[in-house]
Design an enzyme around this catalytic site. Structure first.
Site, PDB file in Angstrom:
ATOM      1  N   GLY A   1       0.848  -1.187   0.000  1.00 51.11           N
ATOM      2  CA  GLY A   1       0.000   0.000   0.000  1.00 51.11           C
ATOM      3  C   GLY A   1       0.882   1.235   0.000  1.00 51.11           C
ATOM      4  O   GLY A   1       0.672   2.168   0.779  1.00 51.11           O
ATOM      5  N   HIS A   2       1.858   1.219  -0.863  1.00 45.24           N
ATOM      6  CA  HIS A   2       2.797   2.339  -0.965  1.00 45.24           C
ATOM      7  C   HIS A   2       3.655   2.167  -2.228  1.00 45.24           C
ATOM      8  O   HIS A   2       3.631   1.121  -2.880  1.00 45.24           O
ATOM      9  CB  HIS A   2       3.702   2.406   0.274  1.00 45.24           C
ATOM     10  N   ALA A   3       4.417   3.220  -2.509  1.00 52.52           N
ATOM     11  CA  ALA A   3       5.417   3.170  -3.590  1.00 52.52           C
ATOM     12  C   ALA A   3       6.746   3.622  -2.995  1.00 52.52           C
ATOM     13  O   ALA A   3       6.792   4.205  -1.917  1.00 52.52           O
ATOM     14  CB  ALA A   3       5.012   4.092  -4.732  1.00 52.52           C
TER      15      ALA A   3
ATOM     16  N   ARG B   1       2.468  -0.714  -4.911  1.00 54.70           N
ATOM     17  CA  ARG B   1       2.247  -2.155  -4.756  1.00 54.70           C
ATOM     18  C   ARG B   1       1.380  -2.453  -3.536  1.00 54.70           C
ATOM     19  O   ARG B   1       1.486  -1.793  -2.501  1.00 54.70           O
ATOM     20  CB  ARG B   1       3.560  -2.943  -4.678  1.00 54.70           C
TER      21      ARG B   1
END
Ligand code: T46
Length: 137
Positions: A52-54, A99
């Site tokens: 839940g981040h890049a 992702r």
């Protein structure tokens, strides 16, 4: 950051196959970055979501050492889902890709090989901020 989901690759990991069992080796010929860190996710409840981040600069290589899970990948425009379930293959994620990891099977283990040490300032953990960053950087 110009990377897109089309830059995501599933790479083969060389395997030494023997009757005694298989041995997989990740050396510098396999992944296009120098390895600075290795960590792994395990005992993940099936309903749990990770990621839940890049990352702004970090490259990572994900392998399902055991079991399976889905990796949802977004570049701000397109989405692709890769299911990892084979320890002889790994998913290369370059910087600038959002992702989310989900649908962990019982006993799944996600090994992550990373191009740098842990650095919280490299994370973008808000999707709107990610989309703005993609369009301006
Ligand atoms: C990624 C996915 C696949 C550390 O102290 N050191 C580390 O090397 C890492 C990765 C995390 N942490 C701390 C930071 C948080 O307090 O562990 C806690 C959980 O981290 P996070 O919420 O980022 O975990 P995931 O599973 O959502 O994401 C991790 C990686 O952070 C990320 O880069 O791509 O696994």
């Amino acid at each position: 950051m110009k990377t897109s989901i089309h830059d995501i690759k599933i790479l083969d990991i060389p395997i030494v196959k023997e009757r005694r069992g298989n041995l997989a080796v990740i050396e510098k010929e396999v992944i296009p970055f120098e390895i600075k860190r290795v960590y792994y996710l395990f005992d993940v409840p099936s309903k749990s979501k990770r990621g839940g981040h890049a990352h702004k600069a970090l490259s990572q290589f994900l392998i399902a050492l055991s079991g399976s899970f889905d990796v949802v990948l977004k570049d701000g425009e397109d989405v692709v889902v890769e299911t990892l379930n084979d320890p002889s293959k790994g998913l290369l994620i370059l910087p600038g890709i959002w992702r989310e990891l989900e649908n962990f099977s019982s006993g799944a283990v996600c090994l992550v090989v990373a191009s740098d040490v842990y650095f919280e300032a490299d994370y973008i953990r808000d999707f709107i901020t990610f989309k703005k960053w993609k369009s301006t950087s």
